[in-house]
Design a protein around this motif. Structure first.
Motif, PDB file in Angstrom:
ATOM      1  N   THR A 143       0.836  -1.199   0.000  1.00  0.00           N
ATOM      2  CA  THR A 143       0.000   0.000   0.000  1.00  0.00           C
ATOM      3  C   THR A 143       0.874   1.253   0.000  1.00  0.00           C
ATOM      4  N   GLN A 144       1.915   1.271   0.841  1.00  0.00           N
ATOM      5  CA  GLN A 144       2.814   2.421   0.888  1.00  0.00           C
ATOM      6  C   GLN A 144       3.515   2.615  -0.453  1.00  0.00           C
ATOM      7  N   ASN A 162       2.450   1.649  -3.444  1.00  0.00           N
ATOM      8  CA  ASN A 162       1.465   2.113  -4.424  1.00  0.00           C
ATOM      9  C   ASN A 162       1.151   3.595  -4.249  1.00  0.00           C
ATOM     10  N   GLN A 163       1.081   4.071  -2.994  1.00  0.00           N
ATOM     11  CA  GLN A 163       0.796   5.476  -2.741  1.00  0.00           C
ATOM     12  C   GLN A 163       1.999   6.347  -3.090  1.00  0.00           C
ATOM     13  N   HIS A 164       3.191   5.840  -2.864  1.00  0.00           N
ATOM     14  CA  HIS A 164       4.414   6.609  -3.085  1.00  0.00           C
ATOM     15  C   HIS A 164       4.780   6.680  -4.565  1.00  0.00           C
ATOM     16  N   LEU A 165       4.639   5.584  -5.272  1.00  0.00           N
ATOM     17  CA  LEU A 165       5.052   5.520  -6.670  1.00  0.00           C
ATOM     18  C   LEU A 165       3.820   5.439  -7.561  1.00  0.00           C
ATOM     19  N   THR A 166       3.388   6.588  -8.054  1.00  0.00           N
ATOM     20  CA  THR A 166       2.167   6.599  -8.857  1.00  0.00           C
ATOM     21  C   THR A 166       2.439   6.748 -10.344  1.00  0.00           C
ATOM     22  N   ASN A 167       3.730   6.969 -10.725  1.00  0.00           N
ATOM     23  CA  ASN A 167       4.034   7.079 -12.142  1.00  0.00           C
ATOM     24  C   ASN A 167       5.497   6.722 -12.399  1.00  0.00           C
ATOM     25  N   GLN A 225       8.272   9.033 -10.791  1.00  0.00           N
ATOM     26  CA  GLN A 225       8.465   8.804  -9.363  1.00  0.00           C
ATOM     27  C   GLN A 225       9.233   7.515  -9.110  1.00  0.00           C
TER      28      GLN A 225
END
Length: 102
Positions: free
Chosen positions: A4-5, A7-12, A15
């Motif tokens: 989850t962390q 996925n939230q941190h690396l959105t593209n 990043q």
């Protein structure tokens, strides 16, 4: 870092490249926890894939280039990852002697 962390941190793509680059700048901690997590999330593909891991001090790039070329000429699908990259990050990743398209 949990899934989850991550996925939230690396959105593209940008990043993700920045995150990987920062790991290299500060040094990667030699542990297997993160790669085990990643492999589990991917369904443990390493149990089904044939691979050659080349390690050592000198000659890895040349050895891998020769192996990739010979195996591709024999009809195998050959993925090759090298580091560091020259130019852009995607130069590190090749399949059948062609660079990954970004």
């Amino acid at each position: 870092m949990t899934k989850t962390q991550l996925n939230q941190h690396l959105t593209n793509y940008t990043q993700a490249i920045e995150w990987i680059s920062n790991l290299e700048r500060f040094g990667v901690v030699p542990e297997l926890q993160r790669i085990r997590f990643l492999l589990k999330e991917l369904g443990n593909p390493e149990t089904e894939v044939k691979f050659i891991h080349v390690a050592g001090t000198n000659g890895k790039g040349s050895t891998c280039a020769y192996l990739a070329h010979v195996l591709a000429q024999c009809g195998y699908g050959v993925g090759l990852f090298t580091s560091p990259n020259i130019g852009k990050f995607t130069n590190r990743i090749r399949f059948n002697e062609e660079a990954l398209k970004s």
